[in-house]
Design an enzyme around this catalytic site. Structure first.
Site, mmCIF file in Angstrom:
data_model
loop_
_atom_site.group_PDB
_atom_site.id
_atom_site.type_symbol
_atom_site.label_atom_id
_atom_site.label_comp_id
_atom_site.label_asym_id
_atom_site.label_seq_id
_atom_site.Cartn_x
_atom_site.Cartn_y
_atom_site.Cartn_z
ATOM 1 N N GLU A 194 19.726 9.590 -20.096
ATOM 2 C CA GLU A 194 19.998 10.659 -19.126
ATOM 3 C C GLU A 194 21.032 10.243 -18.085
ATOM 4 O OE1 GLU A 194 17.685 13.880 -16.258
ATOM 5 O OE2 GLU A 194 16.577 12.696 -17.731
ATOM 6 N N GLY A 233 35.067 5.244 -21.392
ATOM 7 C CA GLY A 233 34.344 6.153 -22.270
ATOM 8 C C GLY A 233 32.874 5.764 -22.323
#
Length: 302
Positions: free
Chosen positions: A96, A75
Site C-alpha cells: 500500500e 520507478g
C-alpha cells in the site's frame, strides 16, 4: 537495462489480455490463467482499490514523500500484489505504501502480481520454478523468497525445505531487501555483486550507504576493499573524513618565501581549516638561534 524493458513489454501484453471481456480470467483453471500467475503485470492505478481490512491505518507522510521521490527517480522496484475481484477490478493485498506513493508521483500504472481464485498452488509452483532459473539477479531471488513467505504463508524453515536451500542462504538474500532502492537497482543492473550488497547492509544510514555505493562504482572496489571501506565508515574514519591540508594561497606562498629569505632559513606555515595557523622558524644551532633572535629584535625596534 534490456531485462527491465523486456519485463515492461511483457506486462503491457498481459494488461491487454486482462482487459479482454471475452476471456475474463476468474480462476486458475481458466484459459491463459497460467500466463498471469507469477508474472508481473502493468495495472492501472484506477482499477485497484485498497484492502478495507488493511491493519495499518496511518502512513508517515514524510516517509511516503521520500518513497515517492525514489519512485519518481527509479520507478517502482518491487511490484505490489493484488487480488482479482472482477473484470478489470482488483484489491490491494500488499504494497500500500508503494501504491500511495505512486499516486503521489502521478503514475497511471504500477507493476503488480495478480492473485486469482484457486491460484495458491499454481502461484507457489510458479514462484519455485522461477527461483530455479539461472539468470535471476540477487534482488529478484530475494523478492521471490519474500513472496513465498508472505503469500504462501511460509516460515523461513518451511521455505528452506520447499526449495532445498539452507535457511542462512535464504536469510542472506532477504536482508538485501533492506538496502536503499538505489543500491538495489545497482544490483539488478549487475553493477554490484551480492557480496557487495551483503557488505553494505551493515551501514544503516541511507546517505552513507549511497556514498559507499558510489565509491564502489567510481573506484571499482572489490568485495574485500568494500569491506575495509565499510569498517572505516562504521568507525567514523572514512576517506572523506580524513583531514585535508588547507590550500595555501599564492599570496601566502610569496610571503613565506620573503620571510624565509629574510631569516636565511626555510620558514614553514601550518594552517587550520578555520584559517588560523602558525609560522615555524627552524634553527640549526645555538648560534643560528641567536642570529634569528637578533634579526627579530632589530625588526621590532624598527
Amino acid at each position: 537495462m534490456a531485462k527491465a524493458s523486456k519485463k515492461k513489454a511483457l506486462g503491457r501484453g498481459l494488461s491487454a489480455l486482462l482487459k479482454d471481456p471475452d476471456n475474463d480470467i476468474q480462476s486458475a483453471k481458466d484459459k491463459n490463467a497460467d500466463k498471469v500467475v507469477g508474472s508481473i503485470v502493468e495495472l492501472e492505478l484506477e482499477s485497484i482499490e485498497v484492502n478495507p481490512f488493511q491493519p495499518r491505518s496511518s502512513f508517515n507522510e514524510e516517509a511516503l514523500e521520500e518513497l515517492a521521490s525514489s519512485i519518481r527517480e527509479l520507478g517502482v522496484i518491487q511490484p505490489i500484489t493484488v487480488r482479482k475481484l472482477d473484470f478489470n477490478k482488483y484489491q490491494l493485498v500488499s504494497g500500500e505504501r508503494r501504491f500511495r506513493a505512486s499516486k503521489l508521483v502521478g503514475l497511471e500504472t504500477i507493476p503488480a502480481y495478480i492473485r486469482i481464485a484457486n491460484d495458491q498452488e499454481s502461484l507457489e509452483m510458479a514462484l519455485v520454478e522461477n527461483i530455479q532459473r539461472q539468470d535471476l539477479d540477487p534482488i529478484e531471488i530475494a523478492l521471490s523468497y519474500q513472496r513465498l513467505i508472505d503469500e504462501i504463508d511460509l516460515t523461513q524453515e518451511e521455505l528452506s525445505d520447499r526449495i532445498g536451500k539452507n535457511r542462512s542462504t535464504i536469510a542472506n538474500y532477504l536482508r538485501l531487501l533492506k538496502l536503499d532502492p538505489i543500491v538495489q537497482t545497482g544490483m539488478r543492473d549487475g553493477i554490484l555483486s551480492m557480496g557487495h550488497g551483503r557488505t553494505l547492509i551493515a551501514i544503516e544510514d541511507e546517505n552513507s550507504q549511497i556514498e559507499v555505493y558510489q565509491e564502489i562504482i567510481k573506484n571499482k572496489l572489490s568485495v574485500r576493499e568494500t569491506e575495509k571501506l565499510v569498517k572505516q565508515v562504521l568507525s567514523g574514519k572514512t576517506r572523506q573524513n580524513k583531514t585535508k591540508k588547507p590550500i595555501v594561497s599564492d599570496e601566502k606562498q610569496k610571503a613565506i618565501k620573503s620571510i624565509s629569505s629574510a631569516f636565511g632559513t626555510k620558514v614553514e606555515m601550518k594552517l587550520s581549516k578555520k584559517g588560523n595557523g602558525k609560522l615555524i622558524i627552524p634553527f640549526s644551532s645555538d648560534e643560528d638561534f641567536n642570529r634569528i633572535q637578533q634579526l627579530i629584535e632589530e625588526n621590532l625596534h624598527d
